[in-house]
Scaffold this active site. Structure first.
Site, PDB file in Angstrom:
ATOM      1  N   GLY A 171      47.762 -25.417  22.745  1.00 29.49           N
ATOM      2  CA  GLY A 171      47.177 -27.048  23.166  1.00 29.49           C
ATOM      3  C   GLY A 171      46.343 -27.331  22.352  1.00 29.49           C
ATOM      4  O   GLY A 171      45.330 -28.390  23.362  1.00 29.49           O
ATOM      5  N   SER A 196      45.471 -31.922  20.648  1.00 27.84           N
ATOM      6  CA  SER A 196      44.542 -33.029  20.723  1.00 27.84           C
ATOM      7  C   SER A 196      43.887 -32.558  21.758  1.00 27.84           C
ATOM      8  O   SER A 196      43.779 -31.442  22.822  1.00 27.84           O
ATOM      9  CB  SER A 196      45.353 -34.104  21.190  1.00 27.84           C
ATOM     10  OG  SER A 196      47.230 -33.168  21.677  1.00 27.84           O
ATOM     11  N   GLY A 197      43.164 -33.549  22.629  1.00 22.20           N
ATOM     12  CA  GLY A 197      42.559 -33.294  23.923  1.00 22.20           C
ATOM     13  C   GLY A 197      41.197 -32.551  23.426  1.00 22.20           C
ATOM     14  O   GLY A 197      41.108 -32.246  23.046  1.00 22.20           O
ATOM     15  N   GLY A 214      42.013 -29.357  24.635  1.00 22.01           N
ATOM     16  CA  GLY A 214      42.125 -28.589  23.279  1.00 22.01           C
ATOM     17  C   GLY A 214      41.189 -28.059  21.966  1.00 22.01           C
ATOM     18  O   GLY A 214      40.903 -27.206  21.865  1.00 22.01           O
ATOM     19  N   TYR A 274      53.928 -31.606  38.547  1.00 23.17           N
ATOM     20  CA  TYR A 274      52.690 -31.640  37.764  1.00 23.17           C
ATOM     21  C   TYR A 274      51.317 -31.826  39.320  1.00 23.17           C
ATOM     22  O   TYR A 274      50.462 -30.757  38.808  1.00 23.17           O
ATOM     23  CB  TYR A 274      51.905 -33.319  37.113  1.00 23.17           C
ATOM     24  CG  TYR A 274      50.455 -33.150  36.535  1.00 23.17           C
ATOM     25  CD1 TYR A 274      50.363 -32.318  34.987  1.00 23.17           C
ATOM     26  CD2 TYR A 274      49.069 -33.749  36.995  1.00 23.17           C
ATOM     27  CE1 TYR A 274      49.083 -32.424  34.750  1.00 23.17           C
ATOM     28  CE2 TYR A 274      48.199 -33.568  36.300  1.00 23.17           C
ATOM     29  CZ  TYR A 274      47.870 -32.650  35.409  1.00 23.17           C
ATOM     30  OH  TYR A 274      47.024 -32.456  34.871  1.00 23.17           O
TER      31      TYR A 274
END
Length: 252
Positions: free
Chosen positions: A7, A10-11, A13, A144
């Site tokens: 991952g 983006s973000g 990661g 989630y």
């Protein structure tokens, strides 16, 4: 030293990849978006490899493990994951099965495969990215929250097994609160709590992982929030979480 980050486009990661590269780590990065991986690779040192994979696919975790064979991995960062907002009765089953595949199945497979390698040489770090949701019950994001509970409990159980055998391998679990990433946009959710910067979370998480810390919760506010939530009766917690998640509806 070489790290594998899932991952990574983006973000958190991506921020972890950048931070590790700045500190001299060689990298293997994976994500679904081939173009974003290529862009990220151009920004990082030459000793960075990328492989585009969708970890919701049944064979993808095994493909990733095979790709890494012959390359000594010193740190595994299981960061890939996503969420969906909506009542359990209304959300799409296919979306939830994909979520379980990425958030649980891929994490489980990669942790197990690399852990076996790490134990053979008695060294290595595993960082599983969960969420503060891993300690909570989350109406409107039930699947989630359930997946992140799985990641937290799995990681802590393995960490204790490693401690008892006095292993040189460590397993850490990152449990941030809201982070300023594209997670909310993809999930269709929002929160009343302001998110931390992904770069701050990434740096904090990597440093704590290298020190062998089991549970990593960035920010004093979230540490206190998680502690306070654990004191709530199970019958009260879901209502509290539901009210916090109304932020998206209020803002829109």
């Amino acid at each position: 030293m070489r790290a594998l980050v899932t991952g990574a486009t983006s973000g958190i990661g991506r921020a972890m990849a950048v931070y590790l590269a700045k500190n001299g780590w060689e990298l293997i990065l994976t994500g679904r978006n081939q173009k974003e991986l290529a862009r990220l690779k151009k920004c990082l040192p030459a000793k960075t490899e990328v492989i585009a994979l969708d970890l919701s696919k049944q064979e993808a975790p095994f493909q990733l493990y095979r790709f890494c064979q012959g390359r000594k991995i010193d740190m595994l960062v299981n960061n890939a994951g996503f969420g969906k907002y909506g009542r359990f009765a209304d959300t799409e089953l296919e979306d939830e099965l994909d979520m379980i595949s990425v958030n649980v199945r891929a994490v489980h497979i990669l942790t197990k495969l690399f852990l076996k390698d790490f134990r053979k040489r008695n060294s290595g770090r595993i960082l599983n990215v969960a969420s503060s949701a891993g300690f909570l019950t989350g109406p409107n994001m039930s699947t989630y929250y359930a997946t992140k509970n799985y990641v937290v409990r799995l990681s802590l159980a393995i960490a204790e097994e490693l401690r008892k055998e006095k292993s040189g391998v460590t397993v850490s679990v990152l449990c941030p609160g809201p982070v300023d990433t594209n997670f909310n946009e993809r999930a269709g959710a929002g929160f009343l709590i302001m998110g931390m910067k992904s770069s701050e979370v990434a740096e904090y998480a990597i440093e704590k992982t290298l020190k062998g810390k089991w549970i990593i919760i960035p920010g004093v506010f979230m540490k206190l929030s998680v502690f306070a939530a654990r004191l709530l009766p199970e019958s009260v917690m879901p209502a509290v979480i539901s009210s916090i998640q109304k932020g998206r509806e209020i803002l829109n």
